[in-house]
Design a protein around this motif. Structure first.
Motif, short mmCIF file in Angstrom:
data_model
loop_
_atom_site.label_atom_id
_atom_site.label_comp_id
_atom_site.label_asym_id
_atom_site.label_seq_id
_atom_site.Cartn_x
_atom_site.Cartn_y
_atom_site.Cartn_z
N UNK A 50 0.82 -1.21 0.00
CA UNK A 50 0.00 0.00 0.00
C UNK A 50 0.86 1.26 0.00
N UNK A 51 1.92 1.24 0.79
CA UNK A 51 2.83 2.38 0.84
C UNK A 51 3.47 2.61 -0.53
N UNK A 52 3.87 1.50 -1.18
CA UNK A 52 4.46 1.62 -2.51
C UNK A 52 3.46 2.23 -3.49
N UNK A 53 2.25 1.69 -3.50
CA UNK A 53 1.22 2.18 -4.42
C UNK A 53 0.98 3.67 -4.20
N UNK A 54 0.85 4.04 -2.94
CA UNK A 54 0.56 5.45 -2.62
C UNK A 54 1.67 6.36 -3.13
N UNK A 55 2.93 5.97 -2.91
CA UNK A 55 4.00 6.87 -3.32
C UNK A 55 4.11 6.96 -4.84
N UNK A 80 1.38 -4.44 -10.26
CA UNK A 80 2.05 -5.58 -9.62
C UNK A 80 1.77 -5.63 -8.11
N UNK A 81 1.87 -4.48 -7.49
CA UNK A 81 1.64 -4.42 -6.04
C UNK A 81 0.18 -4.72 -5.71
N UNK A 82 -0.71 -4.29 -6.61
CA UNK A 82 -2.13 -4.58 -6.39
C UNK A 82 -2.37 -6.09 -6.50
N UNK A 83 -1.72 -6.71 -7.51
CA UNK A 83 -1.83 -8.17 -7.66
C UNK A 83 -1.38 -8.88 -6.40
N UNK A 84 -0.31 -8.37 -5.80
CA UNK A 84 0.22 -9.00 -4.60
C UNK A 84 -0.83 -8.94 -3.47
N UNK A 85 -1.49 -7.79 -3.36
CA UNK A 85 -2.50 -7.66 -2.31
C UNK A 85 -3.70 -8.57 -2.59
N UNK A 86 -4.03 -8.72 -3.87
CA UNK A 86 -5.14 -9.63 -4.23
C UNK A 86 -4.78 -11.06 -3.83
N UNK A 87 -3.53 -11.47 -4.15
CA UNK A 87 -3.09 -12.82 -3.78
C UNK A 87 -3.11 -13.03 -2.27
N UNK A 88 -2.61 -12.00 -1.58
CA UNK A 88 -2.55 -12.11 -0.12
C UNK A 88 -3.95 -12.24 0.49
#
Ligand code: ADP
Length: 264
Positions: A50-55, A80-88
């Motif tokens: 989330x921090x990565x996406x925001x920045x 990519x980071x969103x995909x990671x959150x979906x997987x998690x």
């Protein structure tokens, strides 16, 4: 850890005696600690992407209109980071489903092994060839069957093959074999990838345990794959084992109870 509750017994305003209740709360304490660790792990795992996406969104906002390439690159990171959150969240939902359902929450069915293997052969063929890996799924006799839940068996095998793909360098080999031993049918997923150090091996089935945080994260790992696999296998009355050697490779064995075909 013991909790002691001391109560005095009074008679006509005079203390007449004491009652001590001693309770062993070690197990409760350990459960509470595990729960706190779990929540803190989940929060951390979500916070990082989330921090990565925001920045990245903030930088995108200030980008000039002509900076097309940079925009595409940053959107790629966000995706990519969103995909990671979906997987998690998917893995977490699966775990919580397993936690909720009692041991008899579902019925085991007779599953033929061959179609399961055909499925995993197909699902990963493309990805394996893209990573220049040799991927072999060995066939079994058509009548061979196990007791299990098809969704769960598929998810277990998918997790194991995904790991083999994640932790094996191009040029490597991944194999899926099935052996029959007495009442059990054992699936073996093996790779000749980076392997796991002996000191980490006893912990890899723990939730969020990763041998190398950075490497797992870069490859899209959630740290929950093996934990989920173990819980599902045990739920089906089976067993899971891992054998690994650094720089040589890893084999995960999943044993399920053999099913005799019903005679109709
Ligand atoms: P992750 O999502 O990080 O892959 P897993 O629970 O699936 O989490 O696995 C836990 C850890 O075990 C991984 O971080 C990785 O270090 C190690 N591991 C699992 N499978 C393999 C494998 N086939 N080869 C090498 N290391 C593996």
């Amino acid at each position: 850890i013991f909790h002691v509750i001391l109560t005095s017994i009074q008679r006509r305003g005079q203390i007449d005696g004491f009652v001590a209740v001693v309770r062993d709360v070690t197990e409760q304490e350990q459960l509470d600690q595990a729960r706190r660790d779990f929540v803190s792990n989940v929060s951390h795992e979500l916070r990082t992407p989330l921090t990565t996406v925001k920045s990245y969104i903030e930088v995108l906002r200030d980008l000039d209109d002509d900076e097309h390439a940079t925009r595409q690159e940053f959107l790629g990171v966000i995706a990519e980071e969103t995909d990671r959150m979906v997987r998690l969240t998917r893995d977490l939902l699966q775990l919580s489903g397993l936690d909720r359902g009692g041991p008899r929450a579902f019925a085991l069915k007779l599953l033929h092994v061959q179609p399961l293997l055909a499925g995993v052969a197909q699902r990963f063929a493309l990805q394996a060839s893209r990573q220049q890996l040799t991927y072999r799924v060995h066939a079994t006799e058509p009548s061979l069957a196990v007791y299990g839940d098809a969704d769960m068996v598929n998810r277990v095998l998918d997790n194991l093959i995904s790991n083999a793909l994640k932790y094996t360098a191009p040029g490597g080999e991944i194999e899926v074999r099935v052996k029959v031993a007495g009442e059990f049918v054992t699936f073996a997923v093996s790779d000749n990838g980076i392997g796991i150090p002996a000191e980490d091996l006893p912990h890899v089935f723990e939730r969020f345990y990763r041998v190398e945080k950075g490497r797992s994260r870069r490859r899209g790992g959630t740290g929950l794959g093996l934990a989920l696999a173990r819980e599902m296998v045990e739920r089906m009355g089976g067993e899971i084992r891992i054998v690994s050697e650094p720089n040589r490779g890893t084999t995960v064995y999943v044993s399920l109870r053999r099913a005799e075909e019903a005679i109709v």
